[in-house]
Design a protein around this motif. Structure first.
Motif, mmCIF file in Angstrom:
data_model
loop_
_atom_site.group_PDB
_atom_site.id
_atom_site.type_symbol
_atom_site.label_atom_id
_atom_site.label_comp_id
_atom_site.label_asym_id
_atom_site.label_seq_id
_atom_site.Cartn_x
_atom_site.Cartn_y
_atom_site.Cartn_z
ATOM 1 N N ASP A 187 0.819 -1.216 0.000
ATOM 2 C CA ASP A 187 0.000 0.000 0.000
ATOM 3 C C ASP A 187 0.851 1.264 0.000
ATOM 4 O O ASP A 187 0.452 2.300 0.534
ATOM 5 C CB ASP A 187 -0.942 0.028 1.212
ATOM 6 C CG ASP A 187 -1.941 -1.123 1.209
ATOM 7 O OD1 ASP A 187 -2.204 -1.670 0.118
ATOM 8 O OD2 ASP A 187 -2.440 -1.487 2.284
ATOM 9 N N VAL A 188 2.013 1.208 -0.637
ATOM 10 C CA VAL A 188 2.931 2.339 -0.583
ATOM 11 C C VAL A 188 2.367 3.571 -1.289
ATOM 12 O O VAL A 188 2.690 4.710 -0.927
ATOM 13 C CB VAL A 188 4.306 1.941 -1.172
ATOM 14 C CG1 VAL A 188 4.214 1.650 -2.657
ATOM 15 C CG2 VAL A 188 5.351 3.013 -0.872
ATOM 16 N N PHE A 189 1.496 3.352 -2.273
ATOM 17 C CA PHE A 189 0.868 4.469 -2.977
ATOM 18 C C PHE A 189 -0.561 4.720 -2.491
ATOM 19 O O PHE A 189 -1.272 5.534 -3.068
ATOM 20 C CB PHE A 189 0.846 4.212 -4.483
ATOM 21 C CG PHE A 189 2.213 4.065 -5.093
ATOM 22 C CD1 PHE A 189 3.083 5.130 -5.168
ATOM 23 C CD2 PHE A 189 2.629 2.838 -5.592
ATOM 24 C CE1 PHE A 189 4.341 4.995 -5.720
ATOM 25 C CE2 PHE A 189 3.883 2.688 -6.156
ATOM 26 C CZ PHE A 189 4.737 3.765 -6.214
ATOM 27 N N GLY A 190 -0.981 4.008 -1.463
ATOM 28 C CA GLY A 190 -2.352 4.089 -0.975
ATOM 29 C C GLY A 190 -2.955 2.705 -0.933
ATOM 30 O O GLY A 190 -2.397 1.736 -1.476
ATOM 31 N N ALA A 191 -4.107 2.572 -0.295
ATOM 32 C CA ALA A 191 -4.744 1.269 -0.100
ATOM 33 C C ALA A 191 -4.943 0.548 -1.431
ATOM 34 O O ALA A 191 -5.561 1.083 -2.356
ATOM 35 C CB ALA A 191 -6.079 1.429 0.609
ATOM 36 N N GLY A 192 -4.411 -0.656 -1.536
ATOM 37 C CA GLY A 192 -4.551 -1.462 -2.739
ATOM 38 C C GLY A 192 -3.514 -1.186 -3.808
ATOM 39 O O GLY A 192 -3.526 -1.840 -4.854
ATOM 40 N N TYR A 193 -2.599 -0.263 -3.558
ATOM 41 C CA TYR A 193 -1.584 0.090 -4.555
ATOM 42 C C TYR A 193 -0.195 -0.164 -3.968
ATOM 43 O O TYR A 193 0.417 0.717 -3.365
ATOM 44 C CB TYR A 193 -1.722 1.545 -4.981
ATOM 45 C CG TYR A 193 -2.938 1.817 -5.834
ATOM 46 C CD1 TYR A 193 -2.866 1.736 -7.224
ATOM 47 C CD2 TYR A 193 -4.157 2.125 -5.267
ATOM 48 C CE1 TYR A 193 -3.971 1.976 -8.019
ATOM 49 C CE2 TYR A 193 -5.279 2.367 -6.045
ATOM 50 C CZ TYR A 193 -5.172 2.286 -7.423
ATOM 51 O OH TYR A 193 -6.290 2.523 -8.200
ATOM 52 N N SER A 194 0.270 -1.387 -4.151
ATOM 53 C CA SER A 194 1.583 -1.789 -3.658
ATOM 54 C C SER A 194 2.596 -1.759 -4.798
ATOM 55 O O SER A 194 2.234 -1.648 -5.970
ATOM 56 C CB SER A 194 1.518 -3.202 -3.062
ATOM 57 O OG SER A 194 0.579 -3.265 -1.999
#
Length: 285
Positions: A187-194
Motif C-alpha cells: 500500500d505504498v501508494f495508498g490502499a490497494g496500490y503496492s
C-alpha cells in the motif's frame, strides 16, 4: 548511500496476461462428436486484485449440455486424480462442483474468481448425455509475510511530488510466501496500490554502508494522475529502456541492505512519456 538517503529526507521534509488455455478435440463447429469445454484464464484489472483474483472463460461446444467447475488446492486435486483416475475425478467435479449458469451448447461464459491464496487447480467438466470431458488450469495466488515497517520517501519525480503533494508514506516491506526473492512495499501508494520488487541474489555490491543486493522493479500502477496526461505508473529504468543492463551494469541499480533499507532507482511515467526518474528510498523503523 545512506548519507544521501538522509540528506534527501531532509530536503523532502522541507519541500513537499497471460493467457493460459487448455484445448480439447471436438471444438470446431459442425465437427463436434462429444462434449468439450475449453478453459482460459486472464489477468484481472482493477478493482480486482491481480495477486489473488483471476478471470476465467468457459467455452463449450455444441454437444455440451452443461458445465461444472471445481477449485481445489493443487495438492488436493493431484491427490484426488491419483486416487480416482481422470474420469473418476470428472464425476467428482460434477457432484461437488458448481454448475456454470447459462452455458449450454456452443457458447461461452466469463466469471471472476477472487481471494485465492496459494496454488490452485481449477477444473471444468462438460457433460453431454452420458459423456464427459474435462479441462484444467492452475493459478497461484500470492500471499505475504511482514518483514519490517518503515517509511517510503519519494524523490525520483519532482513533477509527481508537486502534482500529488507526495513526499513520504508509511508502508510495510513484505516477502512472498512462495518466492523468497519477491517482496513488496504494501500500500505504498495508498490502499490497494503496492509496489513489488524482485531480488537478484547473484548481483551484489558494496558501498560505505555495507553490502547490498540488486533488485528489479516491475511496472506498477499508482492511484495518481499527472495533469491531463492520466494515470501515473512506476518501473525501473531497465524496463523503461527495454534493457536489463541498465540496472545491473549501467549505474541505475536498486539495492537492499541487510537491515532492509533500500534505495530504489525508478522512473515515473504517464502514457505520454516520462515525468521523472531517480532515487526513492525505504527506511525501516
Amino acid at each position: 548511500m545512506k548519507k544521501y538517503i538522509y540528506s534527501l529526507f531532509a530536503l523532502l521534509m522541507a519541500a513537499a496476461t497471460t493467457t493460459s488455455c487448455t484445448e480439447e478435440a471436438g471444438t470446431e463447429p459442425g465437427n463436434d462428436s462429444k462434449p468439450s469445454v475449453v478453459l482460459y484464464k486472464y489477468e484481472v484489472s482493477r478493482p480486482y486484485n491481480a495477486d489473488n483474483d483471476v478471470a476465467l472463460r468457459f467455452a463449450a461446444n455444441s454437444k455440451t449440455e452443461s458445465v461444472y467447475y471445481l477449485m481445489e488446492k493443487s495438492s488436493e486435486q493431484e491427490s484426488h486424480v491419483s486416487s480416482m483416475g481422470e474420469e473418476g475425478y470428472w464425476d467428482y467435479v460434477v457432484s461437488n462442483g458448481t454448475k456454470v449458469d447459462g452455458l449450454s451448447g456452443a457458447s461461452t461464459t466469463d466469471l471472476t474468481v477472487t481471494d485465492l491464496y496459494g496454488a490452485y487447480t481449477i477444473t471444468a467438466v462438460a457433460v453431454g448425455g452420458n459423456q464427459k470431458a474435462g479441462a484444467s488450469i492452475t493459478f497461484t495466488g500470492l500471499d505475504w509475510n511482514d518483514v519490517v515497517k518503515g517509511m517510503y520517501y519519494f524523490g525520483a519525480s519532482k513533477n509527481l511530488i508537486a502534482a500529488a503533494g507526495l513526499t513520504a508514506n508509511p508502508t510495510t516491506l513484505q516477502v512472498c510466501t512462495t518466492d523468497a526473492n519477491l517482496y513488496r512495499f504494501k500500500d505504498v501508494f495508498g490502499a490497494g496500490y503496492s509496489m513489488k520488487i524482485v531480488l537478484l541474489p547473484d548481483y551484489k555490491a558494496t558501498d560505505a554502508d555495507g553490502e547490498y543486493t540488486f533488485f528489479r522493479v516491475p511496472r506498477a500502477e499508482t492511484p495518481y494522475t499527472y495533469g491531463s496526461h492520466g494515470a501515473v505508473g512506476v518501473r525501473d529504468v531497465g524496463y523503461w529502456q527495454g534493457n536489463d543492463a541498465f540496472v545491473t551494469d549501467n549505474g541505475y541499480e536498486s539495492g537492499m541492505y541487510a537491515d532492509y533499507s533500500c534505495f530504489v532507482y525508478v522512473q515515473y511515467f504517464v502514457s505520454a512519456g516520462n515525468i521523472g526518474y531517480g532515487y526513492d528510498f525505504f527506511i525501516p523503523e
